[in-house]
Scaffold this active site. Sequence first.
Site, PDB file in Angstrom:
ATOM      1  N   ASN A   9       0.868  -1.104   0.153  1.00 37.43           N
ATOM      2  CA  ASN A   9      -0.087  -0.018  -0.032  1.00 37.43           C
ATOM      3  C   ASN A   9       0.993   1.237  -0.017  1.00 37.43           C
ATOM      4  O   ASN A   9       1.549   1.657   1.035  1.00 37.43           O
ATOM      5  CB  ASN A   9      -0.831  -0.025   1.293  1.00 37.43           C
ATOM      6  CG  ASN A   9      -1.867   1.179   1.427  1.00 37.43           C
ATOM      7  OD1 ASN A   9      -1.882   1.899   0.426  1.00 37.43           O
ATOM      8  ND2 ASN A   9      -2.272   1.572   2.530  1.00 37.43           N
ATOM      9  N   TRP A  10       1.139   1.818  -1.199  1.00 41.79           N
ATOM     10  CA  TRP A  10       2.116   2.900  -1.235  1.00 41.79           C
ATOM     11  C   TRP A  10       1.521   4.198  -0.738  1.00 41.79           C
ATOM     12  O   TRP A  10       2.138   5.273  -0.658  1.00 41.79           O
ATOM     13  CB  TRP A  10       2.443   3.216  -2.735  1.00 41.79           C
ATOM     14  CG  TRP A  10       3.221   2.246  -3.455  1.00 41.79           C
ATOM     15  CD1 TRP A  10       3.869   1.009  -2.568  1.00 41.79           C
ATOM     16  CD2 TRP A  10       3.861   2.040  -4.655  1.00 41.79           C
ATOM     17  NE1 TRP A  10       4.671   0.400  -3.516  1.00 41.79           N
ATOM     18  CE2 TRP A  10       4.754   0.800  -4.830  1.00 41.79           C
ATOM     19  CE3 TRP A  10       3.564   2.755  -5.719  1.00 41.79           C
ATOM     20  CZ2 TRP A  10       5.303   0.717  -5.721  1.00 41.79           C
ATOM     21  CZ3 TRP A  10       4.317   2.446  -7.109  1.00 41.79           C
ATOM     22  CH2 TRP A  10       5.041   1.035  -7.030  1.00 41.79           C
ATOM     23  N   LYS A  11       0.233   4.207  -0.394  1.00 41.60           N
ATOM     24  CA  LYS A  11      -0.508   5.469   0.144  1.00 41.60           C
ATOM     25  C   LYS A  11      -0.388   6.748  -0.877  1.00 41.60           C
ATOM     26  O   LYS A  11      -0.123   6.314  -2.184  1.00 41.60           O
ATOM     27  CB  LYS A  11      -0.161   5.665   1.536  1.00 41.60           C
ATOM     28  CG  LYS A  11      -0.072   4.579   2.343  1.00 41.60           C
ATOM     29  CD  LYS A  11       0.049   4.949   3.799  1.00 41.60           C
ATOM     30  CE  LYS A  11      -0.288   3.687   4.708  1.00 41.60           C
ATOM     31  NZ  LYS A  11      -0.365   3.447   6.095  1.00 41.60           N
ATOM     32  N   HIS A  95      -9.711   1.458   4.590  1.00 41.38           N
ATOM     33  CA  HIS A  95      -8.211   1.608   5.482  1.00 41.38           C
ATOM     34  C   HIS A  95      -8.839   2.662   6.662  1.00 41.38           C
ATOM     35  O   HIS A  95      -9.331   3.603   6.396  1.00 41.38           O
ATOM     36  CB  HIS A  95      -7.203   2.185   4.618  1.00 41.38           C
ATOM     37  CG  HIS A  95      -5.666   2.180   5.166  1.00 41.38           C
ATOM     38  ND1 HIS A  95      -5.547   3.129   6.199  1.00 41.38           N
ATOM     39  CD2 HIS A  95      -4.646   1.378   5.044  1.00 41.38           C
ATOM     40  CE1 HIS A  95      -4.413   2.922   6.241  1.00 41.38           C
ATOM     41  NE2 HIS A  95      -3.937   1.761   5.776  1.00 41.38           N
ATOM     42  N   GLU A  97      -7.079   5.219   7.738  1.00 40.52           N
ATOM     43  CA  GLU A  97      -6.790   6.474   7.226  1.00 40.52           C
ATOM     44  C   GLU A  97      -8.116   6.897   6.461  1.00 40.52           C
ATOM     45  O   GLU A  97      -8.309   8.109   6.571  1.00 40.52           O
ATOM     46  CB  GLU A  97      -5.539   6.639   6.481  1.00 40.52           C
ATOM     47  CG  GLU A  97      -4.139   6.316   7.114  1.00 40.52           C
ATOM     48  CD  GLU A  97      -3.081   5.806   6.657  1.00 40.52           C
ATOM     49  OE1 GLU A  97      -3.008   5.773   5.295  1.00 40.52           O
ATOM     50  OE2 GLU A  97      -2.111   5.340   7.164  1.00 40.52           O
ATOM     51  N   GLU A 167      -5.587  -4.332  10.649  1.00 42.18           N
ATOM     52  CA  GLU A 167      -4.551  -3.288  11.011  1.00 42.18           C
ATOM     53  C   GLU A 167      -4.763  -2.620  12.252  1.00 42.18           C
ATOM     54  O   GLU A 167      -5.616  -1.400  12.371  1.00 42.18           O
ATOM     55  CB  GLU A 167      -4.484  -2.297   9.729  1.00 42.18           C
ATOM     56  CG  GLU A 167      -4.183  -3.170   8.583  1.00 42.18           C
ATOM     57  CD  GLU A 167      -3.633  -2.065   7.562  1.00 42.18           C
ATOM     58  OE1 GLU A 167      -2.531  -2.331   6.949  1.00 42.18           O
ATOM     59  OE2 GLU A 167      -4.250  -1.223   7.088  1.00 42.18           O
ATOM     60  N   GLY A 173       2.406   2.724  10.845  1.00 41.08           N
ATOM     61  CA  GLY A 173       3.457   3.746  10.430  1.00 41.08           C
ATOM     62  C   GLY A 173       4.111   4.087  11.742  1.00 41.08           C
ATOM     63  O   GLY A 173       4.924   5.352  12.007  1.00 41.08           O
ATOM     64  N   SER A 214       3.257  -1.649  10.766  1.00 40.42           N
ATOM     65  CA  SER A 214       4.702  -1.826  11.025  1.00 40.42           C
ATOM     66  C   SER A 214       5.371  -3.113  10.614  1.00 40.42           C
ATOM     67  O   SER A 214       6.112  -3.641  11.470  1.00 40.42           O
ATOM     68  CB  SER A 214       5.063  -1.393  12.581  1.00 40.42           C
ATOM     69  OG  SER A 214       4.637  -0.037  12.574  1.00 40.42           O
ATOM     70  N   GLY A 235       2.751  -0.874   4.417  1.00 40.76           N
ATOM     71  CA  GLY A 235       2.921   0.599   4.117  1.00 40.76           C
ATOM     72  C   GLY A 235       4.298   1.001   3.759  1.00 40.76           C
ATOM     73  O   GLY A 235       4.970   0.866   3.041  1.00 40.76           O
ATOM     74  N   GLY A 236       4.972   1.551   5.036  1.00 40.40           N
ATOM     75  CA  GLY A 236       6.409   2.028   4.746  1.00 40.40           C
ATOM     76  C   GLY A 236       7.234   1.261   4.197  1.00 40.40           C
ATOM     77  O   GLY A 236       8.174   1.541   3.310  1.00 40.40           O
TER      78      GLY A 236
END
Length: 260
Positions: A9-11, A95, A97, A167, A173, A214, A235-236
């Site tokens: 997930n590159w956001k 998600h 976010e 999640e 993150g 994470s 993500g990261g």
Amino acid sequence: MRKLLIAANWKMNMYRQEALELTRGIVEQTRFFTFVDIMIAPPFTALEIVKSEIQNTQIQLGAQDVFFEESGAYTGEISPGMLLDAGCAYVIIGHSERRQYFGETNEIINKKVSVALKNHLIPILCVGETWEERNQGRAFLVLNQQILFGLQGIDNEKLSSIVVAYEPVWAIGTGKSANKEQVQEVHAYLRDVIKEFTSSNEMAFNIRILYGGSMSPKNAQEILSLKDVDGGLIGGASLKIDSFSSLVQIAESVQKVKEQ
Ligand code: PGA
């Protein structure tokens, strides 16, 4: 036998040139790993460029969100048909976010899951509790509602292709993932809720439940080896060729062990 899925997930990251370089590197480093499924969800503007780089590989394309109407006067939105047309196989829905910054409710998320399935996209339905909810002992209640509302009205036949992602909001993150006991406990619980919802042991057994929050090459082996964990939503660590490719490599070796 469930197959591990490593999903990026590159956001809101990656200009097209960066997306191209990152995808090229991932393709190069993961092309011999055939035991796992891989998905990349870039921002909408990079869908096409990523799609062209993953042609003839086992990597599949995903989107980070979708609107619940099929077409019409909805300025700024993207329909499920458009995602299919762009080559997407998956779409991330709900998600945290989106829930937190864009006011997405369980009701909106349910409409999105339903319309995605109708359009032959595989929804990755995200659920997760906040730190406060966990501390107040409400984590399981929150997760229960997110799953049950998220899947409301969807019949078993359609549901069989869905992916769920646990999640915990406090792990996203932050560099602080949930520990293995917490992850396994929630995943087993989610599988039970799905079993009850579908009245089908087989369906509940076959649905993939990913962990996100994470996940990195440091903790992936431990988390992916858990009985009810079927992959990761990353993500990261998905923004670098090396870290994402090592996650795929770890998943590959874990999958081989799980299949023994
Ligand atoms: P993270 O994000 O890996 O950076 O914690 C996961 C996600 O939000 O899907």
